[in-house]
Design an enzyme around this catalytic site. Structure first.
Site, PDB file in Angstrom:
ATOM      1  N   GLY A  59      54.447  77.106  -7.584  1.00 19.04           N
ATOM      2  CA  GLY A  59      54.191  77.743  -6.292  1.00 19.04           C
ATOM      3  C   GLY A  59      54.606  79.196  -6.165  1.00 19.04           C
ATOM      4  O   GLY A  59      53.997  79.959  -5.423  1.00 19.04           O
ATOM      5  N   ASP A  78      61.390  73.535   2.323  1.00 16.09           N
ATOM      6  CA  ASP A  78      61.049  72.524   3.317  1.00 16.09           C
ATOM      7  C   ASP A  78      62.306  71.721   3.628  1.00 16.09           C
ATOM      8  O   ASP A  78      63.102  72.104   4.466  1.00 16.09           O
ATOM      9  CB  ASP A  78      59.903  71.668   2.772  1.00 16.09           C
ATOM     10  CG  ASP A  78      59.422  70.630   3.774  1.00 16.09           C
ATOM     11  OD1 ASP A  78      59.561  70.884   4.983  1.00 16.09           O
ATOM     12  OD2 ASP A  78      58.921  69.579   3.359  1.00 16.09           O
ATOM     13  N   VAL A  84      51.043  74.031   4.611  1.00 18.38           N
ATOM     14  CA  VAL A  84      50.278  75.260   4.380  1.00 18.38           C
ATOM     15  C   VAL A  84      49.889  75.417   2.913  1.00 18.38           C
ATOM     16  O   VAL A  84      50.515  74.843   2.033  1.00 18.38           O
ATOM     17  CB  VAL A  84      51.069  76.502   4.842  1.00 18.38           C
ATOM     18  CG1 VAL A  84      51.293  76.486   6.346  1.00 18.38           C
ATOM     19  CG2 VAL A  84      52.409  76.618   4.112  1.00 18.38           C
TER      20      VAL A  84
HETATM   21  P1  IMP Z   1      61.730  70.814  -0.523  1.00 19.67           P
HETATM   22  O1  IMP Z   1      62.477  70.304  -1.704  1.00 19.67           O
HETATM   23  O2  IMP Z   1      61.455  69.721   0.481  1.00 19.67           O
HETATM   24  O3  IMP Z   1      62.392  72.004   0.132  1.00 19.67           O
HETATM   25  O4  IMP Z   1      60.287  71.199  -1.025  1.00 19.67           O
HETATM   26  C1  IMP Z   1      60.027  72.397  -1.630  1.00 19.67           C
HETATM   27  C2  IMP Z   1      58.778  72.359  -2.478  1.00 19.67           C
HETATM   28  O5  IMP Z   1      57.772  71.505  -1.919  1.00 19.67           O
HETATM   29  C3  IMP Z   1      58.145  73.728  -2.538  1.00 19.67           C
HETATM   30  O6  IMP Z   1      58.670  74.494  -3.607  1.00 19.67           O
HETATM   31  C4  IMP Z   1      56.667  73.420  -2.654  1.00 19.67           C
HETATM   32  O7  IMP Z   1      56.294  73.292  -4.012  1.00 19.67           O
HETATM   33  C5  IMP Z   1      56.481  72.093  -1.966  1.00 19.67           C
HETATM   34  N1  IMP Z   1      56.003  72.284  -0.575  1.00 19.67           N
HETATM   35  C6  IMP Z   1      56.696  72.105   0.554  1.00 19.67           C
HETATM   36  N2  IMP Z   1      55.967  72.377   1.639  1.00 19.67           N
HETATM   37  C7  IMP Z   1      54.764  72.763   1.185  1.00 19.67           C
HETATM   38  C8  IMP Z   1      53.545  73.225   1.851  1.00 19.67           C
HETATM   39  O8  IMP Z   1      53.447  73.337   3.092  1.00 19.67           O
HETATM   40  N3  IMP Z   1      52.507  73.526   1.034  1.00 19.67           N
HETATM   41  C9  IMP Z   1      52.571  73.433  -0.319  1.00 19.67           C
HETATM   42  N4  IMP Z   1      53.683  73.037  -0.973  1.00 19.67           N
HETATM   43  C10 IMP Z   1      54.771  72.708  -0.229  1.00 19.67           C
END
Ligand code: IMP
Ligand code: MG
Length: 186
Positions: free
Chosen positions: A50, A109, A159
């Protein structure tokens, strides 16, 4: 500019961050990072996949001899909700000992990916450790995160674009948009 093919895609909704706003914010972050890392050039650690678009723009906005490395972690499948499980899929090539590490993330997130990365990378004795996240989704973080550099805070919607995908699609969108399509299940 003429309407792009993206504008006809019914799975894509509202533009959350426009292309020019992205470019302007990346330039600002570049100025800030250039000042903050003067005399101690950072090692940019991009979290694949990403962050690849953001990191490539950010690296060029920092007027210092930065070094770049990448790692890949898996916390999501193709679905748009977190699995809560994080593992290193591709590790760094660089030795972090004594380095000024700046992790470059696409979106925070739940914060699970980042808190795992922080714990794991701090054991490698970097001289400093900071995070630059392009996006932070409001109200979702379950862990306390120390984010020094943030591009934008966005509402709680899924998104895509500017590196962010759903099932590997839309990474090359030049702006960031709400994804309103159905989600393929692994
Ligand atoms: P976390 O561990 O829940 O903070 O997730 C982080 C990872 O989830 C990011 O580095 C993204 O690869 C993926 N991710 C979270 N939200 C989105 C989104 O809205 N679109 C695309 N990828 C997301
Ligand atoms: Mg992803």
């Amino acid at each position: 500019m003429s309407a792009s093919r993206w504008d006809d895609d019914p799975d894509l909704g509202e533009v959350i961050v426009a292309e020019d706003a992205l470019q302007e914010r990346v330039a600002q972050l570049g100025v800030q990072l250039t000042a903050d890392y003067h005399g101690r050039p950072p090692l940019l650690v991009g979290v694949l996949k990403g962050a690849f678009v953001f990191m490539s723009d950010l690296a060029r906005a920092i007027r210092l001899p930065v070094e770049v490395d990448v790692m890949a972690v898996a916390s999501y499948g193709s679905a748009t909700t977190t699995s809560g499980v994080v593992r290193i899929v591709k590790d760094l090539d660089s030795d972090l000992t004594g380095r000024h590490v700046l992790v470059v993330e696409d979106i925070v997130d739940s914060g699970l990916t980042l808190s795992y990365l922080r714990r794991s990378l701090l054991t490698r004795q970097p001289a400093s450790f900071e995070v630059c996240a392009l996006l932070v989704r409001e109200g979702r973080q379950r862990a306390k995160l120390d984010l020094r550099y943030v591009g934008f805070h966005i509402p709680s919607r899924f998104v895509v674009g500017y590196g962010l995908d759903v099932a590997e699609r839309y990474r090359n969108l030049p702006d960031i948009r709400i994804y309103q399509g159905s989600v393929p299940v692994d």
